[in-house]
Each structure stands twice: as structure tokens, then as C-alpha cells.
Design a protein around this motif. Sequence first.
Motif, PDB file in Angstrom:
ATOM      1  N   ARG A   9       0.860  -1.188   0.000  1.00 44.92           N
ATOM      2  CA  ARG A   9       0.000   0.000   0.000  1.00 44.92           C
ATOM      3  C   ARG A   9       0.892   1.232   0.000  1.00 44.92           C
ATOM      4  O   ARG A   9       1.840   1.307   0.780  1.00 44.92           O
ATOM      5  CB  ARG A   9      -0.919  -0.007   1.224  1.00 44.92           C
ATOM      6  N   GLU A  10       0.599   2.169  -0.860  1.00 42.28           N
ATOM      7  CA  GLU A  10       1.393   3.392  -1.004  1.00 42.28           C
ATOM      8  C   GLU A  10       1.573   4.089   0.344  1.00 42.28           C
ATOM      9  O   GLU A  10       0.611   4.449   1.004  1.00 42.28           O
ATOM     10  CB  GLU A  10       0.644   4.311  -1.953  1.00 42.28           C
TER      11      GLU A  10
ATOM     12  N   ARG B 148      -1.396  -4.040  -9.714  1.00 42.56           N
ATOM     13  CA  ARG B 148      -2.298  -2.939  -9.384  1.00 42.56           C
ATOM     14  C   ARG B 148      -3.258  -2.744 -10.537  1.00 42.56           C
ATOM     15  O   ARG B 148      -2.889  -2.887 -11.688  1.00 42.56           O
ATOM     16  CB  ARG B 148      -1.501  -1.657  -9.141  1.00 42.56           C
TER      17      ARG B 148
ATOM     18  N   GLU C 199      -6.855  -0.209  -7.169  1.00 39.59           N
ATOM     19  CA  GLU C 199      -6.511   1.215  -7.097  1.00 39.59           C
ATOM     20  C   GLU C 199      -7.701   2.110  -6.782  1.00 39.59           C
ATOM     21  O   GLU C 199      -7.510   3.244  -6.337  1.00 39.59           O
ATOM     22  CB  GLU C 199      -5.848   1.658  -8.402  1.00 39.59           C
TER      23      GLU C 199
ATOM     24  N   LYS D 225      -7.854  -2.167 -11.403  1.00 33.85           N
ATOM     25  CA  LYS D 225      -9.206  -1.990 -10.883  1.00 33.85           C
ATOM     26  C   LYS D 225     -10.109  -3.041 -11.481  1.00 33.85           C
ATOM     27  O   LYS D 225      -9.801  -3.641 -12.525  1.00 33.85           O
ATOM     28  CB  LYS D 225      -9.737  -0.587 -11.177  1.00 33.85           C
TER      29      LYS D 225
END
Length: 132
Positions: A73-74, A126, A92, A128
Motif C-alpha cells: 500500500r502506497e 495494481r 486502485e 481496478k
Amino acid sequence: MKHLLLALRSHGIQPTAQRLSVARFVLGADSHPTADDVWEKVKQRSPTLSRATVYNTLNLFVEKGLLRTQAVREGALVFDPHVARHHHFVDEETGAIYDVPWEAVRVTGEKTLQGYEVRDYQVVMRGKKRQS
């Protein structure tokens, strides 16, 4: 509760009320929570539990092999109760992190890194969810 006691003891961790509170949430989590996520959730049941105790407990669980940390996770380290080898998919749009079975992804080329010994690796994908 008995399975949590056994899990802690089998990893050389002395069960305490605080450790059991953290274990109850994080070991049963389907998500990949941050330390603050764990603290927020656990303090609902144990309001006197300090953030430092939660952090120390999570670090102990990692040290003893009960959890793994992941930098998927960023800007945040997450805790993963699934310690067997696997990959991850990060949505995302929602930020949700999903486990991807190890055998579902084939990685090649690690042997071409001459002069290096690859100890471990994982793939983080990553994207969607597709609209139907």
C-alpha cells in the motif's frame, strides 16, 4: 479463543490479554491492515490499549513468524496473516489488497541477476475491477 492461545504459544509468544486482543483481530482479518487500522479496531473492544502496545505486539508477531509485513500500500506498511508465499493485487479504486496464489503467477528471469542471490520475491499487481 483456544485456537488463538495455541497459535501464540506455538510461536513462542506468551499470551496476555493485550496480545489476545490484537491477535483476535489481525489473525482473523481478511484484509491487510496497517498498525493504525489494528489499533482503531482493537481499541473499540479494549479502550485502554495503547497504540505503542499494539505496535509492539504486531512487531513481536512478525518477529515470531505469525504475521508478515508487506509494503504493497502506497506509503504504509500492512500486516498479512497469510504467511505462506503468495502475491498481491491492489485495487486502485478501493485500496483493497487481495491475495493471489503463488502458483497463479509465473516469474522468470531471477536467475539472470548475475552476482545476486535472490532470497525472496513477490509480484504486486495494481489495477481496478472491470465494469461489466
